[in-house]
Design a protein around this motif. Structure first.
Motif, PDB file in Angstrom:
ATOM      1  N   CYS A   1       0.805  -1.162   0.128  1.00 47.49           N
ATOM      2  CA  CYS A   1       0.046   0.031  -0.093  1.00 47.49           C
ATOM      3  C   CYS A   1       0.765   1.173   0.044  1.00 47.49           C
ATOM      4  N   GLY A   2       1.914   1.090   0.564  1.00 48.47           N
ATOM      5  CA  GLY A   2       2.766   2.381   0.482  1.00 48.47           C
ATOM      6  C   GLY A   2       1.956   3.628   1.359  1.00 48.47           C
ATOM      7  N   TYR A   3       2.178   4.713   0.529  1.00 46.26           N
ATOM      8  CA  TYR A   3       1.537   6.008   1.230  1.00 46.26           C
ATOM      9  C   TYR A   3       0.185   6.145   0.502  1.00 46.26           C
ATOM     10  N   ILE A   4      -0.156   5.129  -0.163  1.00 43.89           N
ATOM     11  CA  ILE A   4      -1.844   5.291  -0.865  1.00 43.89           C
ATOM     12  C   ILE A   4      -2.647   5.137   0.122  1.00 43.89           C
ATOM     13  N   THR A   5      -3.782   6.115   0.061  1.00 42.47           N
ATOM     14  CA  THR A   5      -5.060   6.008   0.842  1.00 42.47           C
ATOM     15  C   THR A   5      -5.530   4.577   0.998  1.00 42.47           C
TER      16      THR A   5
ATOM     17  N   PRO B   1       1.269  11.688  -1.181  1.00 41.64           N
ATOM     18  CA  PRO B   1       2.725  12.139  -1.366  1.00 41.64           C
ATOM     19  C   PRO B   1       3.387  10.787  -2.251  1.00 41.64           C
ATOM     20  N   GLN B   2       4.602  11.132  -2.721  1.00 41.86           N
ATOM     21  CA  GLN B   2       5.394  10.196  -3.356  1.00 41.86           C
ATOM     22  C   GLN B   2       6.282   9.299  -2.314  1.00 41.86           C
ATOM     23  N   GLY B   3       6.643   8.104  -2.877  1.00 44.89           N
ATOM     24  CA  GLY B   3       7.357   7.407  -2.022  1.00 44.89           C
ATOM     25  C   GLY B   3       6.897   6.116  -1.591  1.00 44.89           C
ATOM     26  N   LEU B   4       7.620   5.122  -0.934  1.00 45.86           N
ATOM     27  CA  LEU B   4       7.066   4.072  -0.463  1.00 45.86           C
ATOM     28  C   LEU B   4       7.549   3.908   1.112  1.00 45.86           C
ATOM     29  N   ILE B   5       6.616   3.247   1.848  1.00 47.43           N
ATOM     30  CA  ILE B   5       7.048   2.861   3.332  1.00 47.43           C
ATOM     31  C   ILE B   5       7.746   1.499   3.088  1.00 47.43           C
ATOM     32  N   LEU B   6       9.043   1.258   3.521  1.00 51.33           N
ATOM     33  CA  LEU B   6       9.620   0.074   3.604  1.00 51.33           C
ATOM     34  C   LEU B   6      10.040  -0.515   5.042  1.00 51.33           C
TER      35      LEU B   6
END
Length: 405
Positions: free
Chosen positions: A291-295, A400-405
């Motif tokens: 899901c990363g930063y996606i709602t 926002p751009q990017g990923l939670i890792l």
């Protein structure tokens, strides 16, 4: 001076269906089958009819029955009649009986166990919400009317075509001797001035087509109680989108059920679909990665609550992970949103497990709303995730751009 009984004021269709039913040959009908929409006045009419039967035919010990699908529903009618009856009466809350001045007994029964309905001699009976009862309950109630040759009123909402109430109504409509058929809709109640047109219009806009047609206009669905409509489900099958995902919906589970993450692109097309069974620790890592930063709206009911809290990582509602707690009301709202999206071609999904779950999904009417569920023994994880994805897409924040890792 003796008290005079006066029948409550009813509109013409109510009187014809409950007090003056006639069969196709024009003779008084012992059986009256009434398909009535919500808010059409069918319940209050039946209450008035049963009370009148008890007043006119009652003697000490004679029984007049109100039979409902479950005891809770019977208790509602018991309370309403108890409050509405004037004059001398004896109330037994344990047995749910009302004994009126002439000795007649109004008894309120549950049809949950049809075998418990046999044995008594009954002088008049109502079967309320008949489309939600088993046919064995009708057999039992009918047997209690044998010795007295008592009349019966069988009322209910339309609930598909595969139940004894719908079949019995069709036989009566076709001209079965001694049987009368009536349909009373919300439009009839509007015309009679007992239901506001604006409320009917609001229900039409808010509810899925199948639910609205059955609940307010007694139009049965061919889909056997499917809230989305089989033709609408099939109309939205399409390959996976290659566009970026803008919203996720997730149904969380560990072992028996599946964790499902469903992603939609900006056009409402399915862009990702993940279905897996892992430990909670591994599930959290997998959800973060996907899901990363996606709602992302996730089921936070029960065991899902601490999982969503950990995913939020102390940011609460400021996180892109949002919890959605299921209650009957919140699930109804979510499913109706999904139904509208499907019927208005706002979303697409691939053939396979998603379509299978959508096609098997069911709904039923209750006194507190519409209950949505998968058939016993089947999964609804994909349906829940898809519905939450639709909700997430409508309520997403800037990404926002990017990923939670």
């Amino acid at each position: 001076m003796a008290k005079v009984y006066r029948r409550p004021k009813l509109y013409a269709k109510q009187t014809a269906a409950f007090f003056e039913p006639k069969d196709a040959q024009g003779n008084p009908a012992r059986y009256s089958w009434i398909e009535g929409s919500t808010k059409s006045g069918k319940t209050v009419s039946c209450m008035a009819w049963l009370v009148e039967q008890a007043m006119l035919k009652g003697k000490p010990g004679r029984e007049f029955w109100w039979v409902a699908p479950v005891s809770g529903t019977a208790k509602i009618a018991f309370g309403r009649i108890k409050r509405g009856l004037k004059g001398k009466k004896i109330i037994n809350h344990t047995d749910m009986t009302i004994t009126i001045g002439n000795g007649a007994v109004l008894r309120f029964k549950s049809a949950e166990k049809p075998d418990n309905l046999y044995g008594e001699d009954v002088w008049a009976a109502v079967m309320d919400e008949a489309s939600r009862m088993r046919e064995e309950a009708f057999y039992a109630v009918r047997s209690t009317l044998t010795a007295t040759r008592g009349p019966i009123r069988i009322i209910g909402n339309v609930k598909g075509r595969k139940n004894w109430f719908f079949i019995g109504s069709r036989k009566a409509e076709a001209g079965e001797p001694n049987h009368s058929y009536h349909k009373i809709t919300a439009a009839d109640a509007v015309a009679a001035g007992v239901f506001p047109q604006e409320e009917l219009d609001d229900a039409r806009a808010a509810l899925p087509e199948a639910v609205f047609n059955e609940l307010y206009f007694c139009i049965p669905t061919d889909d056997g109680g499917n809230p989305f409509g089989l033709k609408h489900i099939r109309a939205n099958i399409a390959p996976m989108s290659k566009k970026p995902t803008v919203a996720f919906g997730g149904d969380l589970a560990k072992s028996i059920d599946w964790t499902v993450l469903h992603g939609l692109d900006e056009d409402g097309c399915t862009s990702e679909h993940h279905r897996f069974q892992l430990s909670w620790k591994a599930t959290i890592m997998r959800v973060r990665l996907i899901c990363g930063y996606i709602t992302s709206f996730l089921d936070s009911t029960g065991v899902g609550d601490p999982i969503v809290e950990e995913l939020q990582d102390g940011n609460g509602e400021n996180s892109n992970f949002k919890g959605y707690k299921f209650t009957q009301a919140s699930k109804q709202m979510l499913m109706e949103g999904l139904a509208v999206a499907i019927q208005q071609n706002e979303i697409q999904y691939p053939e396979g497990v998603i379509v299978n779950e959508l096609e098997s999904f069911e709904y039923e009417y209750t006194r507190t709303g519409v209950r949505y569920t998968a058939p016993e023994g089947m999964h609804d994880d994909c349906v829940m995730a898809l519905a939450l994805a639709v909700h997430a897409k409508k309520n997403r924040a800037a990404q926002p751009q990017g990923l939670i890792l």
